[in-house]
Design a protein around this motif. Structure first.
Motif, PDB file in Angstrom:
ATOM      1  N   SER A   3     -49.340 -16.368  91.557  1.00  0.00           N
ATOM      2  CA  SER A   3     -49.495 -16.055  92.978  1.00  0.00           C
ATOM      3  C   SER A   3     -48.287 -15.286  93.513  1.00  0.00           C
ATOM      4  CB  SER A   3     -49.726 -17.322  93.798  1.00  0.00           C
ATOM      5  OG  SER A   3     -48.604 -18.178  93.735  1.00  0.00           O
ATOM      6  N   VAL A   4     -47.103 -15.572  93.010  1.00  0.00           N
ATOM      7  CA  VAL A   4     -45.897 -14.852  93.437  1.00  0.00           C
ATOM      8  C   VAL A   4     -46.004 -13.382  93.034  1.00  0.00           C
ATOM      9  CG1 VAL A   4     -43.404 -14.620  93.090  1.00  0.00           C
ATOM     10  CG2 VAL A   4     -44.408 -16.882  93.393  1.00  0.00           C
ATOM     11  N   VAL A   5     -46.419 -13.133  91.803  1.00  0.00           N
ATOM     12  CA  VAL A   5     -46.578 -11.756  91.328  1.00  0.00           C
ATOM     13  C   VAL A   5     -47.621 -11.032  92.167  1.00  0.00           C
ATOM     14  CG1 VAL A   5     -47.371 -10.336  89.390  1.00  0.00           C
ATOM     15  CG2 VAL A   5     -45.810 -12.242  88.969  1.00  0.00           C
ATOM     16  N   LEU A   6     -48.774 -11.661  92.386  1.00  0.00           N
ATOM     17  CA  LEU A   6     -49.840 -11.024  93.144  1.00  0.00           C
ATOM     18  C   LEU A   6     -49.448 -10.812  94.603  1.00  0.00           C
ATOM     19  CD1 LEU A   6     -52.934 -12.859  91.653  1.00  0.00           C
ATOM     20  CD2 LEU A   6     -52.043 -10.591  91.058  1.00  0.00           C
ATOM     21  N   THR A  20     -36.865  -6.948  89.079  1.00  0.00           N
ATOM     22  CA  THR A  20     -35.503  -7.044  89.594  1.00  0.00           C
ATOM     23  C   THR A  20     -35.332  -8.318  90.417  1.00  0.00           C
ATOM     24  OG1 THR A  20     -35.259  -4.645  89.636  1.00  0.00           O
ATOM     25  CG2 THR A  20     -33.763  -5.909  91.039  1.00  0.00           C
ATOM     26  N   SER A  21     -36.340  -8.648  91.219  1.00  0.00           N
ATOM     27  CA  SER A  21     -36.271  -9.840  92.064  1.00  0.00           C
ATOM     28  C   SER A  21     -36.386 -11.136  91.270  1.00  0.00           C
ATOM     29  CB  SER A  21     -37.381  -9.808  93.111  1.00  0.00           C
ATOM     30  OG  SER A  21     -37.211  -8.733  93.994  1.00  0.00           O
ATOM     31  N   TYR A  22     -37.105 -11.081  90.166  1.00  0.00           N
ATOM     32  CA  TYR A  22     -37.342 -12.265  89.337  1.00  0.00           C
ATOM     33  C   TYR A  22     -36.968 -11.939  87.891  1.00  0.00           C
ATOM     34  CZ  TYR A  22     -39.975 -13.701  93.432  1.00  0.00           C
ATOM     35  OH  TYR A  22     -40.336 -14.021  94.716  1.00  0.00           O
ATOM     36  N   PRO A  23     -35.673 -11.976  87.580  1.00  0.00           N
ATOM     37  CA  PRO A  23     -35.221 -11.544  86.250  1.00  0.00           C
ATOM     38  C   PRO A  23     -35.757 -12.380  85.080  1.00  0.00           C
ATOM     39  CG  PRO A  23     -33.383 -12.359  87.585  1.00  0.00           C
ATOM     40  CD  PRO A  23     -34.586 -12.353  88.457  1.00  0.00           C
TER      41      PRO A  23
END
Length: 50
Positions: A3-6, A20-23
């Motif tokens: 859900s975070v990606v979407l 970049t935000s979620y390495p």
């Protein structure tokens, strides 16, 4: 995390910006999120025995 990606994609972020935000994420993980979302979005008819 799907859900975070979407949510990020829906907000207009690019894959590189999400990475970049979620390495901890990888391109493969984002691709897997796409595949999972597509699977959930498919409409299926499941026949139940009477």
């Amino acid at each position: 995390m799907v859900s975070v990606v979407l949510d990020n994609l829906a907000a207009g972020l690019l894959v590189d910006e999400i990475l970049t935000s979620y390495p901890a994420l990888t391109r493969e993980a984002i691709q897997a999120a796409f595949a999972y979302a597509a699977e959930l979005a498919r409409e299926r008819i499941v026949l139940m025995p009477a």
